[in-house]
Design an enzyme around this catalytic site. Sequence first.
Site, mmCIF file in Angstrom:
data_model
loop_
_atom_site.group_PDB
_atom_site.id
_atom_site.type_symbol
_atom_site.label_atom_id
_atom_site.label_comp_id
_atom_site.label_asym_id
_atom_site.label_seq_id
_atom_site.Cartn_x
_atom_site.Cartn_y
_atom_site.Cartn_z
ATOM 1 N N ASP A 1 79.057 -29.829 -45.405
ATOM 2 C CA ASP A 1 78.280 -28.436 -45.060
ATOM 3 C C ASP A 1 77.056 -28.408 -44.909
ATOM 4 O OD1 ASP A 1 79.053 -25.957 -43.852
ATOM 5 O OD2 ASP A 1 79.310 -24.911 -45.937
ATOM 6 N N LYS B 1 77.210 -19.652 -60.896
ATOM 7 C CA LYS B 1 78.063 -19.125 -59.814
ATOM 8 C C LYS B 1 79.571 -18.877 -60.405
ATOM 9 C CE LYS B 1 79.922 -21.000 -55.497
ATOM 10 N NZ LYS B 1 80.056 -22.367 -54.535
#
Length: 256
Positions: free
Chosen positions: A124, A26
């Site tokens: 989340d 990422k």
Amino acid sequence: MEIFLSEMEREKPTRGVPKWSAVAVKVINSNSEKKVAEQFMAEVASIGRTYHINLVRLYGFCFDPTMRALVYEYVENGSLDRLLFGENKATNDQWGKFEEIAVGTAKGIAYLHEECRQRIIHYDIKPANVLLDAVFSPKLADFGLAKLCNRDSTQVPVTGFRGTPGYAAPELWKPYPVTCKCDVYSFGMLLFEMVGRRRNHDASLSETRQWLPRWTWEMFEKNELPEMLSLCGIKETNIESRENVHGGYVVCSVFT
């Protein structure tokens, strides 16, 4: 570690292949705003302290003026969101696999809350942040909003909104005390979508059925969950096990 990157859109994961294993890299734009940098450090600080079969594993990271990157294990089958709502979404015949995914996700959350030296609140939890490996074992991912807190703390200070609308607990956007139970609420919202096999909000349905949690609660109070499950297209052979999960997410979303 030698990693080969494919052409990619920055700030999105891509697949890299070192000699010994596949990894997901990422990459975050080094010119990103301060908030993105803070999320990067939060991700390193939280997931870097953990090791559990139901959490995505962080192998390493790079943080310098020209490159910010996180190197994760590569998880072959994408996200739970894609399995639920993608082009090749799962069928009712695969309900047994969904039960295993739900249990594994719950174990990952329990580890963050109860088994780490410092409690980790994810903030989340949603289908897009549950990744599935080669045998569809779930792994919680994306700890950019995560926060470490002392195990004896009853409340956690939060500045600004955290989470994703539709999954975030009310205390994250209202002036209520915040605890690790906000993750439990989000897990309940995730279970709604897993069992209903639809988004929690669907404007194309009749008004009484648009918001799945409210409709479920109304049917639960009237002792009509089997009828509701049939309307969701669930086979009779799966209704009993899904009723049990329904009871679980009602508890998660109402009594947290």
